[in-house]
Write a protein that holds these residues in place. Sequence first.
Motif, PDB file in Angstrom:
ATOM      1  N   ARG A 103       6.116  21.992  10.240  1.00  0.00           N
ATOM      2  CA  ARG A 103       4.652  22.184  10.766  1.00  0.00           C
ATOM      3  C   ARG A 103       4.094  23.722  10.351  1.00  0.00           C
ATOM      4  O   ARG A 103       3.134  23.995  10.192  1.00  0.00           O
ATOM      5  CB  ARG A 103       4.540  21.609  12.153  1.00  0.00           C
ATOM      6  CG  ARG A 103       4.695  20.342  12.414  1.00  0.00           C
ATOM      7  CD  ARG A 103       4.079  19.764  13.594  1.00  0.00           C
ATOM      8  NE  ARG A 103       4.899  20.518  14.866  1.00  0.00           N
ATOM      9  CZ  ARG A 103       6.046  19.908  15.328  1.00  0.00           C
ATOM     10  NH1 ARG A 103       6.383  18.908  14.857  1.00  0.00           N
ATOM     11  NH2 ARG A 103       6.568  20.455  16.403  1.00  0.00           N
ATOM     12  N   ASP A 104       5.063  24.819  10.542  1.00  0.00           N
ATOM     13  CA  ASP A 104       4.703  26.013  10.597  1.00  0.00           C
ATOM     14  C   ASP A 104       4.603  26.497   9.074  1.00  0.00           C
ATOM     15  O   ASP A 104       4.278  27.505   8.730  1.00  0.00           O
ATOM     16  CB  ASP A 104       5.982  26.882  11.357  1.00  0.00           C
ATOM     17  CG  ASP A 104       5.532  26.824  12.818  1.00  0.00           C
ATOM     18  OD1 ASP A 104       6.579  26.819  13.458  1.00  0.00           O
ATOM     19  OD2 ASP A 104       4.548  26.314  13.222  1.00  0.00           O
TER      20      ASP A 104
ATOM     21  N   LEU B  44       9.492  23.825  12.122  1.00  0.00           N
ATOM     22  CA  LEU B  44       9.588  24.537  11.050  1.00  0.00           C
ATOM     23  C   LEU B  44       8.579  23.987   9.905  1.00  0.00           C
ATOM     24  O   LEU B  44       7.652  24.682   9.261  1.00  0.00           O
ATOM     25  CB  LEU B  44      10.729  24.941  10.481  1.00  0.00           C
ATOM     26  CG  LEU B  44      11.519  25.904  11.179  1.00  0.00           C
ATOM     27  CD1 LEU B  44      12.875  26.363  10.357  1.00  0.00           C
ATOM     28  CD2 LEU B  44      10.811  27.470  10.880  1.00  0.00           C
TER      29      LEU B  44
ATOM     30  N   ARG C  75      -0.925  27.548   6.931  1.00  0.00           N
ATOM     31  CA  ARG C  75       0.589  27.740   7.224  1.00  0.00           C
ATOM     32  C   ARG C  75       1.028  28.759   6.420  1.00  0.00           C
ATOM     33  O   ARG C  75       0.681  29.064   5.220  1.00  0.00           O
ATOM     34  CB  ARG C  75       1.352  26.321   6.862  1.00  0.00           C
ATOM     35  CG  ARG C  75       0.861  25.185   7.880  1.00  0.00           C
ATOM     36  CD  ARG C  75       1.695  23.917   7.196  1.00  0.00           C
ATOM     37  NE  ARG C  75       1.037  23.501   5.777  1.00  0.00           N
ATOM     38  CZ  ARG C  75       1.322  22.417   5.277  1.00  0.00           C
ATOM     39  NH1 ARG C  75       2.427  21.712   5.927  1.00  0.00           N
ATOM     40  NH2 ARG C  75       1.099  22.134   4.157  1.00  0.00           N
ATOM     41  N   ARG C  76       2.320  29.164   6.890  1.00  0.00           N
ATOM     42  CA  ARG C  76       3.190  30.190   5.989  1.00  0.00           C
ATOM     43  C   ARG C  76       3.812  29.303   4.765  1.00  0.00           C
ATOM     44  O   ARG C  76       4.132  28.032   4.814  1.00  0.00           O
ATOM     45  CB  ARG C  76       4.086  30.830   6.951  1.00  0.00           C
ATOM     46  CG  ARG C  76       3.423  31.723   7.974  1.00  0.00           C
ATOM     47  CD  ARG C  76       4.455  32.364   8.816  1.00  0.00           C
ATOM     48  NE  ARG C  76       5.507  33.335   7.931  1.00  0.00           N
ATOM     49  CZ  ARG C  76       6.408  33.860   8.564  1.00  0.00           C
ATOM     50  NH1 ARG C  76       6.828  33.613   9.836  1.00  0.00           N
ATOM     51  NH2 ARG C  76       6.952  35.079   7.958  1.00  0.00           N
TER      52      ARG C  76
END
Length: 870
Positions: free
Chosen positions: A277-278, A275, A304-305
């Motif tokens: 990394r996301d 997560l 990224r988000r």
Amino acid sequence: MTPTNFPIDALLPQVCDTLAAHTRLVLEAPPGAGKTTQVPLALLDAPWLGGRRIVMLEPRRVAARAAAEFMARQLGETVGETVGYRIRFESRMSARTRIEVVTEGILTRMLQDDPTLGDGTPGAVGALLFDEFHERHLAGDLGLALALDVQAGLREDLRIVVMSATLDGERLAQFLQAPRLSSAGRSFPVEVAHFPARRDESMEAQARRAIEHALAAHPGDVLAFLPGRREIARLQAALGASPPGREIEGKGPGIEGARPQSGAGPHPLPARDALHRDFEVLPLHGNLPVEQQAQVLQRDPHGRRRVVLATNVAESSVTLPGVRVVIDSGLAREPRYHPNSGFSRLDVANVSQASADQRAGRAGRVAEGWAYRLWPQSQRLEPQRRAEIAQVELAALALELAGWGTDALRFVDPPPPGALAAARDLLQRLGALDATHAITPQGRRMLALGTHPRIAAMLLSARDDGERALACDLAALVEARDPLRSRSDALAERWRALAAFRGGRVPQDGNRAALAAIDSAAKQWRRRLRVAHAPPRELEAHRIGDLLAHAFPDRIAHRHAADPRRYQLANGRMAKLFDDSALVGEPWLVASELRYEARDALLLRAAPVDERLLRSAFADRFSDREETRWDPARRALVAERVQRFDGIVLDARPAGRVDPAQAARALTAAVRELGLDALPWSDGLRQWRARVRSLRAWMPELDVPDLGDDALLASLDDWLQPAFAGATRLDALSPGALAEALKSPLDWSLRQRIDGLAPTHVDVPSGMQRRIDYAVGNDGDPAPPVLAVKLQELFGLADTPRIADGRVALTVHLLSPAGRPLQVTRDLRSFWQNTYPEVRREMKGRYPKHPWPEDPWNAVATHRAKPRGT
């Protein structure tokens, strides 16, 4: 200029044309319309501006910086050239700057320093823009009131534009007598649902679940609204501790108001490392460094988000790109007056419905979005945010008004009179106002510091750089949240924790983040006051209190002779220490924080004070004189020789005879304490007072005085005190002397008019005079006057008697021969025509000795029974 595409673009020509013809404008535009950044740029070349400056008021520092940065980028420049900003302790300006974005206190200082706003000079201001006015901050309301006064008296050419996202624009336009324009916004559909809390679940835990659900179920960035920095930090920690491998349910029947979508089944939540990394978790609040704020306001460079945890600064003032989901706690920190501290402080409160709608709208700026509310669907919110002026302490406002020279300003919502009076009383204690409420030289110096008057008074009291450095520490300490987790009431322990933090140590019960914020604020104060001296590393016990006494002169406290835990305050109230207080035994204290309770206030935070300092700095507050006071137990006056410090009695001994002038004042004060019912009212005087109060409502043009309870109590010294001349007891005042005292402010001709317009009696057809009864309700409105009379005395009278020059009909209570009520009417004609025949049938047999004619119109009125034999 970089091309832009904003919903407000189509309205900009009309904005320019309207301001060419009018000097005021109300502009409504929803968040995302572009009003904050596009309106100032559109006005730059307006002919009426003539090359002068535009000043835009932005309520929040984050928004002020962001707006200036965005406008500068559109011009292909850096901040400080054509577009600049000024906020507290920070400025990015130059001689070239023509659009100046300022926070609220800065605008007030500009107007106070030069009410003409530089008229006739190269740097003159031609337009004032009030952005996000719907937030209704006190400084914004004051800034608008001052600007209107400037426009009316000094600068008729000054343009004033009030811009808002959610506001009663029609009401504001009427108040300003200004045109009103409305812009469309940029929005896509937003699906709103309520995300239910679990039993005993904290708000942060509920928000974490909602965020994890949003990340799994929806695309785009997530914006979570939280009350403040504390909650943001806790939620950051909660997100960082999320267990790996957990599954999150998709949108389903557990979410109130949600409609199922296809493909919205369970989604696995990746492990925490994946997560990270996301997506990235970013805080957003007003105290962030500029570079961190800039990071939040831009898209992630790695694609990224993002999960943005924000205070209500993100509600309308700044644009966050990429947000598709909003998580709304429904809470915000808003200023409320705290008598405990003497300041307005931020309390967690429910947001208004308008704010909730605005927050949800943030999810629909770039595409369709989703908004999850963390409160039950059944909970109802207030429609609009309340104006700060109605709910905060007003000392700063009262000082600004005194500095301006008048309080006859036009406020959208006027300040409450009681709060304003209390503020002026405090300013007199601080030496900022004189007895006439005019500003003093000390008050002018306090005003120039641009902070709360208590803090300003303390900063100005410091005698050298060493004391000024300490005063800067105390200014930061009393305005901040408590940096210690312990319950200790010694303010010195907070300062020692700050000194330890500066030495690289944090006490076991200390909060590092809070101490760092206090240290930073103290540095800013030293920079502002040009204090080169380093803050002290150690102190004598009383030095903190010696400075704080200048900020809290009303809270200087002296130990009670019989109870070492009880103290009398300078304002006359009593206070007590905690059972485990660190301050037991101190003869003098000054309290920076109190909890007011019914009997004794509780000393929450205090510091010892040196009596020698008090006798030197507050010499005029010490007195030794004979006083006469009312003794409730004896219901008589007592004469004493009293030594005082302000409202604190240091010593009291019996004195000789009562001084007559003091006696009259003491008896008047006793009535003020006991209430008006302590006076010897006769029935006739009560009726006279009710007649006068009724006429004041019925015939305002008469200009009769206000004889309501509040008005009489406020003016006791004027009308009652002279009547106590020579008296030493309350019962020495006779009903006749009270009547003359109450009537004394009315001249003879007005008394005659009152008797004529509101008579005590009225002539009735029987030839008798009957009394009129007057009454006034608890709300101050007069009740209809009552005429109680036997029915037989009104035969032949067609119309209801009227008083007050015919404006008020009497309420007639028609009585039986035995004096019992038969009918109540304000329309005699209707009674004779419609109701009398039925009354006659019912009463004729019961009272045969009294006349009950079939034709009451032509019968002879009488107050007697029928003669014998008739």
